[in-house]
Write a protein that holds these residues in place. Structure first.
Motif, PDB file in Angstrom:
ATOM      1  N   GLU A   1       0.872  -1.174   0.000  1.00 19.97           N
ATOM      2  CA  GLU A   1       0.000   0.000   0.000  1.00 19.97           C
ATOM      3  C   GLU A   1       0.908   1.222   0.000  1.00 19.97           C
ATOM      4  O   GLU A   1       1.687   1.433   0.935  1.00 19.97           O
ATOM      5  CB  GLU A   1      -0.898   0.013   1.237  1.00 19.97           C
ATOM      6  CG  GLU A   1      -1.949  -1.077   1.245  1.00 19.97           C
ATOM      7  CD  GLU A   1      -2.831  -1.027   2.489  1.00 19.97           C
ATOM      8  OE1 GLU A   1      -2.592  -0.141   3.351  1.00 19.97           O
ATOM      9  OE2 GLU A   1      -3.729  -1.868   2.605  1.00 19.97           O
ATOM     10  N   VAL A   2       0.869   2.013  -1.062  1.00 22.59           N
ATOM     11  CA  VAL A   2       1.699   3.216  -1.146  1.00 22.59           C
ATOM     12  C   VAL A   2       1.093   4.287  -0.253  1.00 22.59           C
ATOM     13  O   VAL A   2      -0.061   4.682  -0.417  1.00 22.59           O
ATOM     14  CB  VAL A   2       1.832   3.706  -2.596  1.00 22.59           C
ATOM     15  CG1 VAL A   2       2.558   5.047  -2.653  1.00 22.59           C
ATOM     16  CG2 VAL A   2       2.588   2.666  -3.436  1.00 22.59           C
ATOM     17  N   VAL A   3       1.883   4.751   0.700  1.00 24.85           N
ATOM     18  CA  VAL A   3       1.414   5.719   1.697  1.00 24.85           C
ATOM     19  C   VAL A   3       1.710   7.149   1.261  1.00 24.85           C
ATOM     20  O   VAL A   3       0.903   8.055   1.471  1.00 24.85           O
ATOM     21  CB  VAL A   3       2.078   5.431   3.061  1.00 24.85           C
ATOM     22  CG1 VAL A   3       1.690   6.494   4.090  1.00 24.85           C
ATOM     23  CG2 VAL A   3       1.709   4.037   3.555  1.00 24.85           C
ATOM     24  N   ASP A   4       2.861   7.351   0.621  1.00 23.75           N
ATOM     25  CA  ASP A   4       3.254   8.724   0.272  1.00 23.75           C
ATOM     26  C   ASP A   4       4.253   8.698  -0.874  1.00 23.75           C
ATOM     27  O   ASP A   4       5.114   7.808  -0.946  1.00 23.75           O
ATOM     28  CB  ASP A   4       3.889   9.422   1.483  1.00 23.75           C
ATOM     29  CG  ASP A   4       4.262  10.865   1.183  1.00 23.75           C
ATOM     30  OD1 ASP A   4       3.347  11.663   0.912  1.00 23.75           O
ATOM     31  OD2 ASP A   4       5.467  11.189   1.213  1.00 23.75           O
TER      32      ASP A   4
ATOM     33  N   TRP B   1      11.928  14.991  -2.091  1.00 21.68           N
ATOM     34  CA  TRP B   1      12.998  14.138  -1.598  1.00 21.68           C
ATOM     35  C   TRP B   1      13.215  12.901  -2.463  1.00 21.68           C
ATOM     36  O   TRP B   1      14.149  12.135  -2.227  1.00 21.68           O
ATOM     37  CB  TRP B   1      12.728  13.726  -0.152  1.00 21.68           C
ATOM     38  CG  TRP B   1      12.865  14.867   0.803  1.00 21.68           C
ATOM     39  CD1 TRP B   1      11.880  15.711   1.203  1.00 21.68           C
ATOM     40  CD2 TRP B   1      14.059  15.306   1.453  1.00 21.68           C
ATOM     41  NE1 TRP B   1      12.385  16.658   2.068  1.00 21.68           N
ATOM     42  CE2 TRP B   1      13.721  16.426   2.243  1.00 21.68           C
ATOM     43  CE3 TRP B   1      15.378  14.862   1.454  1.00 21.68           C
ATOM     44  CZ2 TRP B   1      14.652  17.104   3.020  1.00 21.68           C
ATOM     45  CZ3 TRP B   1      16.308  15.538   2.240  1.00 21.68           C
ATOM     46  CH2 TRP B   1      15.950  16.643   3.005  1.00 21.68           C
ATOM     47  N   GLY B   2      12.328  12.679  -3.454  1.00 25.55           N
ATOM     48  CA  GLY B   2      12.459  11.508  -4.311  1.00 25.55           C
ATOM     49  C   GLY B   2      12.177  10.214  -3.596  1.00 25.55           C
ATOM     50  O   GLY B   2      12.771   9.179  -3.907  1.00 25.55           O
ATOM     51  N   LEU B   3      11.253  10.237  -2.641  1.00 22.98           N
ATOM     52  CA  LEU B   3      10.986   9.082  -1.784  1.00 22.98           C
ATOM     53  C   LEU B   3       9.566   8.558  -1.961  1.00 22.98           C
ATOM     54  O   LEU B   3       8.616   9.332  -2.095  1.00 22.98           O
ATOM     55  CB  LEU B   3      11.171   9.453  -0.300  1.00 22.98           C
ATOM     56  CG  LEU B   3      12.576   9.893   0.141  1.00 22.98           C
ATOM     57  CD1 LEU B   3      12.543  10.322   1.586  1.00 22.98           C
ATOM     58  CD2 LEU B   3      13.593   8.775  -0.075  1.00 22.98           C
ATOM     59  N   ILE B   4       9.460   7.244  -1.919  1.00 22.26           N
ATOM     60  CA  ILE B   4       8.144   6.593  -1.846  1.00 22.26           C
ATOM     61  C   ILE B   4       8.094   5.809  -0.530  1.00 22.26           C
ATOM     62  O   ILE B   4       9.008   5.044  -0.216  1.00 22.26           O
ATOM     63  CB  ILE B   4       7.923   5.624  -3.023  1.00 22.26           C
ATOM     64  CG1 ILE B   4       7.893   6.406  -4.339  1.00 22.26           C
ATOM     65  CG2 ILE B   4       6.641   4.835  -2.860  1.00 22.26           C
ATOM     66  CD1 ILE B   4       7.825   5.524  -5.568  1.00 22.26           C
ATOM     67  N   THR B   5       7.056   6.047   0.233  1.00 20.07           N
ATOM     68  CA  THR B   5       6.823   5.294   1.454  1.00 20.07           C
ATOM     69  C   THR B   5       5.661   4.356   1.237  1.00 20.07           C
ATOM     70  O   THR B   5       4.609   4.761   0.715  1.00 20.07           O
ATOM     71  CB  THR B   5       6.495   6.245   2.638  1.00 20.07           C
ATOM     72  OG1 THR B   5       7.510   7.262   2.723  1.00 20.07           O
ATOM     73  CG2 THR B   5       6.459   5.468   3.945  1.00 20.07           C
ATOM     74  N   ALA B   6       5.850   3.089   1.588  1.00 17.83           N
ATOM     75  CA  ALA B   6       4.816   2.073   1.376  1.00 17.83           C
ATOM     76  C   ALA B   6       4.729   1.173   2.590  1.00 17.83           C
ATOM     77  O   ALA B   6       5.656   1.136   3.432  1.00 17.83           O
ATOM     78  CB  ALA B   6       5.114   1.259   0.118  1.00 17.83           C
ATOM     79  N   GLU B   7       3.639   0.444   2.674  1.00 12.78           N
ATOM     80  CA  GLU B   7       3.376  -0.387   3.855  1.00 12.78           C
ATOM     81  C   GLU B   7       2.877  -1.763   3.433  1.00 12.78           C
ATOM     82  O   GLU B   7       2.164  -1.915   2.436  1.00 12.78           O
ATOM     83  CB  GLU B   7       2.326   0.299   4.733  1.00 12.78           C
ATOM     84  CG  GLU B   7       2.047  -0.372   6.055  1.00 12.78           C
ATOM     85  CD  GLU B   7       1.119   0.460   6.906  1.00 12.78           C
ATOM     86  OE1 GLU B   7      -0.051   0.037   7.089  1.00 12.78           O
ATOM     87  OE2 GLU B   7       1.542   1.530   7.395  1.00 12.78           O
ATOM     88  N   LYS B   8       3.291  -2.770   4.184  1.00 19.73           N
ATOM     89  CA  LYS B   8       2.746  -4.114   3.983  1.00 19.73           C
ATOM     90  C   LYS B   8       1.427  -4.198   4.735  1.00 19.73           C
ATOM     91  O   LYS B   8       1.386  -3.937   5.940  1.00 19.73           O
ATOM     92  CB  LYS B   8       3.697  -5.198   4.482  1.00 19.73           C
ATOM     93  CG  LYS B   8       3.184  -6.608   4.272  1.00 19.73           C
ATOM     94  CD  LYS B   8       4.241  -7.628   4.642  1.00 19.73           C
ATOM     95  CE  LYS B   8       3.768  -9.051   4.423  1.00 19.73           C
ATOM     96  NZ  LYS B   8       4.843 -10.044   4.675  1.00 19.73           N
ATOM     97  N   PRO B   9       0.327  -4.534   4.053  1.00 20.69           N
ATOM     98  CA  PRO B   9      -0.968  -4.568   4.744  1.00 20.69           C
ATOM     99  C   PRO B   9      -0.942  -5.510   5.945  1.00 20.69           C
ATOM    100  O   PRO B   9      -0.288  -6.557   5.922  1.00 20.69           O
ATOM    101  CB  PRO B   9      -1.922  -5.078   3.658  1.00 20.69           C
ATOM    102  CG  PRO B   9      -1.252  -4.724   2.374  1.00 20.69           C
ATOM    103  CD  PRO B   9       0.223  -4.855   2.636  1.00 20.69           C
ATOM    104  N   SER B  10      -1.637  -5.106   6.997  1.00 18.26           N
ATOM    105  CA  SER B  10      -1.735  -5.966   8.184  1.00 18.26           C
ATOM    106  C   SER B  10      -2.563  -7.187   7.849  1.00 18.26           C
ATOM    107  O   SER B  10      -3.473  -7.139   7.018  1.00 18.26           O
ATOM    108  CB  SER B  10      -2.375  -5.201   9.338  1.00 18.26           C
ATOM    109  OG  SER B  10      -1.553  -4.096   9.712  1.00 18.26           O
ATOM    110  N   ALA B  11      -2.249  -8.277   8.473  1.00 15.22           N
ATOM    111  CA  ALA B  11      -2.989  -9.515   8.249  1.00 15.22           C
ATOM    112  C   ALA B  11      -4.423  -9.351   8.696  1.00 15.22           C
ATOM    113  O   ALA B  11      -4.712  -8.783   9.760  1.00 15.22           O
ATOM    114  CB  ALA B  11      -2.321 -10.666   8.987  1.00 15.22           C
ATOM    115  N   ARG B  12      -5.350  -9.840   7.864  1.00 17.97           N
ATOM    116  CA  ARG B  12      -6.769  -9.754   8.229  1.00 17.97           C
ATOM    117  C   ARG B  12      -7.104 -10.874   9.215  1.00 17.97           C
ATOM    118  O   ARG B  12      -6.632 -11.991   9.096  1.00 17.97           O
ATOM    119  CB  ARG B  12      -7.642  -9.908   6.986  1.00 17.97           C
ATOM    120  CG  ARG B  12      -7.546  -8.730   6.012  1.00 17.97           C
ATOM    121  CD  ARG B  12      -8.591  -8.858   4.938  1.00 17.97           C
ATOM    122  NE  ARG B  12      -8.585  -7.699   4.046  1.00 17.97           N
ATOM    123  CZ  ARG B  12      -7.854  -7.630   2.958  1.00 17.97           C
ATOM    124  NH1 ARG B  12      -7.069  -8.639   2.614  1.00 17.97           N
ATOM    125  NH2 ARG B  12      -7.887  -6.551   2.202  1.00 17.97           N
TER     126      ARG B  12
END
Length: 290
Positions: free
Chosen positions: A270-273, A278-289
């Motif tokens: 999931e791309v957060v920002d 700054w040339g940065l992408i912040t992403a997250e691994k979805p939490s387990a359902r």
């Protein structure tokens, strides 16, 4: 893949061409002693003037030495009997490059700076990357592409346990001579290409900093296959910060930041920002359902 231990160089101290210019001014003033920056701005120390020479922590630098040091834009290691340029001439040319007095230096490879230096400095830049993923005490962090180790060290500052990956032994040799890289000897560094080392890991990490060379030089580190490996290694809810490049950067007419965001999304992040400054992408691994 092998583990690599940073071995600090046997230099009394490190000075750059900036300090060489400062020492020449000290001689011109005719003072008996003065205080200057040492170790590329990390500390200060007293020097003593003896005619046309300066004594820097037991090392004598003559006026001729200093004038020669101002002609090469780099950093020098001083021992009790020698002055060394901090450089490596191999298949590529590696050089520790101070950009501004008192700031962390970059490493230059074949004339290309490996850090952002135009409107920030490498130490600040590393802190921004680590801050984006909220590294805190006890976190396990994977740092991809060690370089001079600034990102790893900024994560250690926050209390993290860091594993770092670097393929180029020469880069790590330069890091061993860099005062700003001190502390890396306590970081677990894996020596080998990231595209080979990362798939071999079976650890779980709270955060990953992915700081590869530009796309044109390391396309394999921007692939969906590589991103799947990063997703696999993150715990659910874990975060990735990915340095992509300068704002608005394009490769073969394509928006690199947008392309990376799409590939990360396709493999399950999931791309957060997306931060173009700054040339940065912040992403997250979805939490387990549940």
């Amino acid at each position: 893949m092998r583990r690599y231990t940073i071995r600090p160089a046997d230099f009394v101290t490190v000075v750059s061409y900036f300090e060489a210019k400062e020492l020449l001014r000290v001689i011109e003033k005719g003072e008996e002693e003065a205080e200057i920056r040492l170790d590329l701005g990390l500390r200060s120390g007293k020097v003593w003037i003896d005619g046309d020479a300066v004594i820097v922590e037991g090392v004598e630098l003559t006026r001729d030495d200093l004038e020669s040091m101002t002609e090469w834009k780099g950093a020098y290691g001083l021992t009790t009997d020698s002055i060394y340029k901090i450089e490596i001439r191999a298949e590529h040319y590696y050089k520790l490059l101070p950009v501004r007095p008192g700031e962390a230096p970059t490493i230059e490879i074949d004339g290309i700076r490996m850090h952002r230096t135009k409107w920030t400095d490498p130490w600040t830049d590393a802190g921004v990357k680590v801050g984006r993923i909220g590294v805190s005490g006890g976190d396990r962090v994977l740092d991809i592409c060690t370089g001079l180790g600034y990102t790893a060290l900024r994560a250690v500052e926050r209390g993290a346990d860091v594993i770092s990956v670097e393929k180029d032994r020469n880069v790590l040799e330069i890091a061993g001579a860099n005062p700003w890289s001190r502390g890396l000897e306590g970081v677990d560094i894996l020596l080998g290409p990231a595209e080979e080392v990362v798939p071999s890991l079976d650890d779980e990490f709270d955060a990953i900093v992915h700081d590869p060379p530009r796309l044109a030089r390391a396309g394999e580190l921007y692939s969906e296959n590589f991103y799947r490996e990063l997703l696999r290694l993150l715990r659910p809810g874990g975060r990735l910060v990915h340095y992509v490049g300068a704002p608005g950067s394009r490769y073969r007419g394509k928006d690199v930041l947008a392309g990376v965001s799409r590939r990360l999304t396709r493999v399950g992040f999931e791309v957060v920002d997306v931060d173009r400054k700054w040339g940065l992408i912040t992403a997250e691994k979805p939490s387990a359902r549940v």
